[in-house]
Design a protein around this motif. Structure first.
Motif, PDB file in Angstrom:
ATOM      1  N   SER A 424       0.721  -1.354  -0.070  1.00 46.60           N
ATOM      2  CA  SER A 424      -0.050   0.051   0.098  1.00 46.60           C
ATOM      3  C   SER A 424       0.856   1.360   0.060  1.00 46.60           C
ATOM      4  N   GLY A 425       2.262   1.228   0.292  1.00 46.01           N
ATOM      5  CA  GLY A 425       2.944   2.467   0.285  1.00 46.01           C
ATOM      6  C   GLY A 425       2.824   2.936   1.635  1.00 46.01           C
ATOM      7  N   LYS A 426       2.146   2.649   2.580  1.00 50.30           N
ATOM      8  CA  LYS A 426       1.902   3.085   3.662  1.00 50.30           C
ATOM      9  C   LYS A 426       2.758   2.748   4.942  1.00 50.30           C
ATOM     10  N   ALA A 427       3.567   1.764   4.827  1.00 47.71           N
ATOM     11  CA  ALA A 427       4.490   1.357   5.835  1.00 47.71           C
ATOM     12  C   ALA A 427       5.379   2.307   6.406  1.00 47.71           C
ATOM     13  N   GLU A 428       5.752   2.141   7.578  1.00 48.14           N
ATOM     14  CA  GLU A 428       6.682   3.043   8.373  1.00 48.14           C
ATOM     15  C   GLU A 428       8.220   2.550   8.112  1.00 48.14           C
ATOM     16  N   LEU A 429       8.691   3.640   7.703  1.00 49.72           N
ATOM     17  CA  LEU A 429      10.308   3.368   7.285  1.00 49.72           C
ATOM     18  C   LEU A 429      11.309   4.229   7.869  1.00 49.72           C
ATOM     19  N   THR A 430      12.555   3.754   8.127  1.00 45.40           N
ATOM     20  CA  THR A 430      13.551   4.604   8.478  1.00 45.40           C
ATOM     21  C   THR A 430      14.615   4.786   7.367  1.00 45.40           C
ATOM     22  N   ALA A 431      15.210   5.954   7.222  1.00 44.88           N
ATOM     23  CA  ALA A 431      15.942   6.051   5.997  1.00 44.88           C
ATOM     24  C   ALA A 431      17.417   5.307   6.311  1.00 44.88           C
ATOM     25  N   GLY A 432      17.802   5.005   5.208  1.00 43.10           N
ATOM     26  CA  GLY A 432      19.127   4.337   5.213  1.00 43.10           C
ATOM     27  C   GLY A 432      20.391   5.580   4.862  1.00 43.10           C
ATOM     28  N   GLY A 433      21.685   5.111   4.944  1.00 40.10           N
ATOM     29  CA  GLY A 433      22.866   6.051   4.809  1.00 40.10           C
ATOM     30  C   GLY A 433      24.081   5.316   4.767  1.00 40.10           C
ATOM     31  N   GLY A 434      24.968   5.816   4.179  1.00 40.07           N
ATOM     32  CA  GLY A 434      26.270   5.497   4.413  1.00 40.07           C
ATOM     33  C   GLY A 434      26.830   4.168   3.972  1.00 40.07           C
ATOM     34  N   GLY A 435      25.891   3.171   3.116  1.00 39.54           N
ATOM     35  CA  GLY A 435      26.173   1.964   3.010  1.00 39.54           C
ATOM     36  C   GLY A 435      25.040   1.063   3.984  1.00 39.54           C
ATOM     37  N   ARG A 436      24.142   1.541   4.647  1.00 44.00           N
ATOM     38  CA  ARG A 436      23.227   1.032   5.444  1.00 44.00           C
ATOM     39  C   ARG A 436      21.837   0.977   4.866  1.00 44.00           C
ATOM     40  N   TYR A 437      21.079   0.006   4.385  1.00 42.55           N
ATOM     41  CA  TYR A 437      19.852   0.040   4.115  1.00 42.55           C
ATOM     42  C   TYR A 437      18.831   0.698   5.049  1.00 42.55           C
ATOM     43  N   GLY A 438      17.781   1.540   4.689  1.00 39.98           N
ATOM     44  CA  GLY A 438      16.770   1.551   5.599  1.00 39.98           C
ATOM     45  C   GLY A 438      15.778   0.544   5.857  1.00 39.98           C
ATOM     46  N   LYS A 439      15.162   0.682   6.980  1.00 40.67           N
ATOM     47  CA  LYS A 439      14.425  -0.495   7.522  1.00 40.67           C
ATOM     48  C   LYS A 439      12.673  -0.313   7.438  1.00 40.67           C
ATOM     49  N   MET A 440      12.011  -1.169   7.022  1.00 44.10           N
ATOM     50  CA  MET A 440      10.782  -1.235   7.444  1.00 44.10           C
ATOM     51  C   MET A 440      10.375  -1.451   9.167  1.00 44.10           C
ATOM     52  N   LEU A 441       9.554  -0.696   9.456  1.00 46.89           N
ATOM     53  CA  LEU A 441       9.508  -0.698  10.946  1.00 46.89           C
ATOM     54  C   LEU A 441       8.066  -1.633  11.314  1.00 46.89           C
ATOM     55  N   ILE A 442       8.014  -2.295  12.604  1.00 46.98           N
ATOM     56  CA  ILE A 442       6.409  -2.918  12.725  1.00 46.98           C
ATOM     57  C   ILE A 442       6.186  -1.992  14.052  1.00 46.98           C
ATOM     58  N   ARG A 443       5.114  -1.551  13.813  1.00 44.67           N
ATOM     59  CA  ARG A 443       4.301  -0.728  14.861  1.00 44.67           C
ATOM     60  C   ARG A 443       3.685  -1.564  15.884  1.00 44.67           C
ATOM     61  N   GLU A 444       3.979  -1.717  17.103  1.00 44.71           N
ATOM     62  CA  GLU A 444       3.425  -2.388  18.045  1.00 44.71           C
ATOM     63  C   GLU A 444       2.144  -2.138  18.400  1.00 44.71           C
ATOM     64  N   GLU A 445       1.095  -2.977  18.475  1.00 40.30           N
ATOM     65  CA  GLU A 445      -0.278  -2.461  18.785  1.00 40.30           C
ATOM     66  C   GLU A 445      -0.327  -2.727  20.352  1.00 40.30           C
TER      67      GLU A 445
END
Length: 445
Positions: A424-445
């Protein structure tokens, strides 16, 4: 004037460029000469004859089939034979571009597969794999400008003979021609002249990444590196994992150029993490070239790729405190420790050199769809991928077509929910940089 279903290509291109009826006006209402209306009908017929192909044009080879190294940093099981099978049976990629076919040892593998009947040269370029997919021969080369800037380019050729000719020429400038992406002691303009002289396609690779790319490491404008003659023949650029259409369309230089989204895969699971959907009548080299030039209805109709935040060079990274920038771009000095020892992020570089404050996309630009590859989804390991593939066939089906209900039956509710959230494109992400990929986060309910 005599009309047939065969139309002069020059007339067709001129018609498409200048005489298409306005979107709000029907053909009948459009007051135009009979020739134009007939050409429009033929154009629609030709468009209807197009087929859609999934295309990934940047896949490395880790080892030859006898175990010799090609791309040192790539996986050992990334052989030509395994790539072809992975694309055909697991990924669903129809047109496969390998970028290490300039290696004589890879060429030996190609000859073996042709002799075994697995690969068959096509009249219009490329090689058919078992009649079900098409291999396009490419070579990635590193150039160096007089200023010291380095960049990678991928060079495609229609036949193995043409690729061998390219190898013979490049062996004069490269120390070990058997290895991938080797440094050539020539400028990008000179490499273009070699490729163009041999009838190849010349594409700037991952064009904005910080270490080895055209805009990331060499120049802010095409004219700083290339002649007008070369610029007119650069039909496509590769966006790279840390960029997307909307970032790249902030450069006026790129308005007439087709964008490609390729995986730059260094392992089998990474194949297809970015790919293109291309309309062609058939899959072969000539049709691909026409699509990059957007001729006679051939064209890229969609780019699929990572959300650029997931790319490993999206934001500026500090080499001293190891933190990734989070502030408004461009960040050219570390926000946390003040150091200027940084790896500049793609977002920060594009903000620095942008022509426009907002993206200005030309009419021909297709949509860019974000996707989160299975390997980026938390909790999805190799066993889960295998189960999903057994049920749905290919990764394309899993990522884009399978319903949440069907995914849940195979992988469980949590993973099905994450896959659909990523889609859906609505996943929460953190940005990558310096050779490290960004990540998809899991929001705890």
């Amino acid at each position: 004037m005599h009309f047939t279903n065969q139309i002069d290509p020059v007339f067709y291109d001129n018609f498409v460029e200048h005489a298409r009826p306005p979107k709000s006006t029907s053909v009948v209402e459009y007051a135009c000469p009979r020739e134009i209306m007939h050409a429009y009908a033929i154009m629609k017929k030709m468009e209807a004859a197009m087929k859609q192909y999934f295309v990934d044009l940047h896949i490395h080879i880790g080892r030859t089939m006898d175990g010799s190294p090609v791309k040192i940093t790539a996986a050992r099981d990334l052989t030509l034979a395994n790539i072809l099978d992975e694309c055909l049976y697991r990924k669903g990629i129809n047109v496969i571009g390998v970028v290490d076919a300039g290696s004589p040892k890879v060429q030996s593998d190609l000859i073996r597969l042709v002799e075994a009947g697995s690969l068959a040269p096509l009249d219009k370029g490329g090689l058919s794999y078992l009649g079900k997919a098409v291999l396009i021969l490419g070579a990635e080369v590193e150039t160096r400008e007089k200023s010291g800037g380095k960049a990678h380019f991928v060079c495609f050729f229609p036949t193995l003979e043409k690729m061998k000719n390219f190898t013979s020429v490049m062996a004069k400038y490269i120390k070990n021609i058997n290895l991938s992406s080797q440094k050539a002691e020539i400028t990008a303009e000179k490499l273009f002249n070699i490729v163009d002289g041999l009838g190849g396609i010349f594409v700037p690779a991952h064009a904005f990444t910080p270490h080895k790319s055209l805009f990331g490491n060499c120049a802010a404008r095409l004219t700083e590196v290339f002649s007008q003659r070369a610029i007119a023949k650069i039909y496509a650029i590769e966006l790279g994992l840390s960029s997307d259409t909307y970032l790249a369309d902030r450069l006026a230089d790129l308005g007439g150029i087709t964008f490609l989204s390729n995986s730059d895969a260094h392992s089998l699971p990474k194949i297809g993490r970015e790919y293109n959907v291309i309309d062609m009548q058939q899959a072969n080299y000539e049709e691909l070239l026409m699509a990059l030039k957007r001729e006679k209805g051939r064209k890229v109709t969609a780019n699929y790729g990572l959300d650029p935040r997931l790319g490993k060079y999206h934001r500026t990274h500090c080499l001293v405190c190891e933190k990734i920038a989070g502030g408004a771009p461009p960040v050219l000095r570390c926000e946390y420790c003040g150091s200027d020892k940084i790896v500049k992020g793609v977002l920060d570089r594009l903000e620095e050199i942008a022509t426009y404050r907002e993206p200005v996309s030309p009419d021909h630009r297709p949509p860019y769809h974000y996707q989160v590859p299975l390997s980026f989804v938390p909790g999805v390991g190799r066993k889960t991928v295998d189960k999903l593939l057994q049920c749905f066939g290919t990764e394309m089906e899993i990522l884009h077509s399978a319903s949440e209900e069907d995914l849940e039956k195979v992988a469980g509710k949590k993973i099905a929910s994450l896959l659909c959230l990523a889609r859906s494109g609505k996943a929460e992400l953190t940005a990558g940089g310096g050779g490290r990929y960004g990540k998809m986060l899991i929001r705890e309910e």
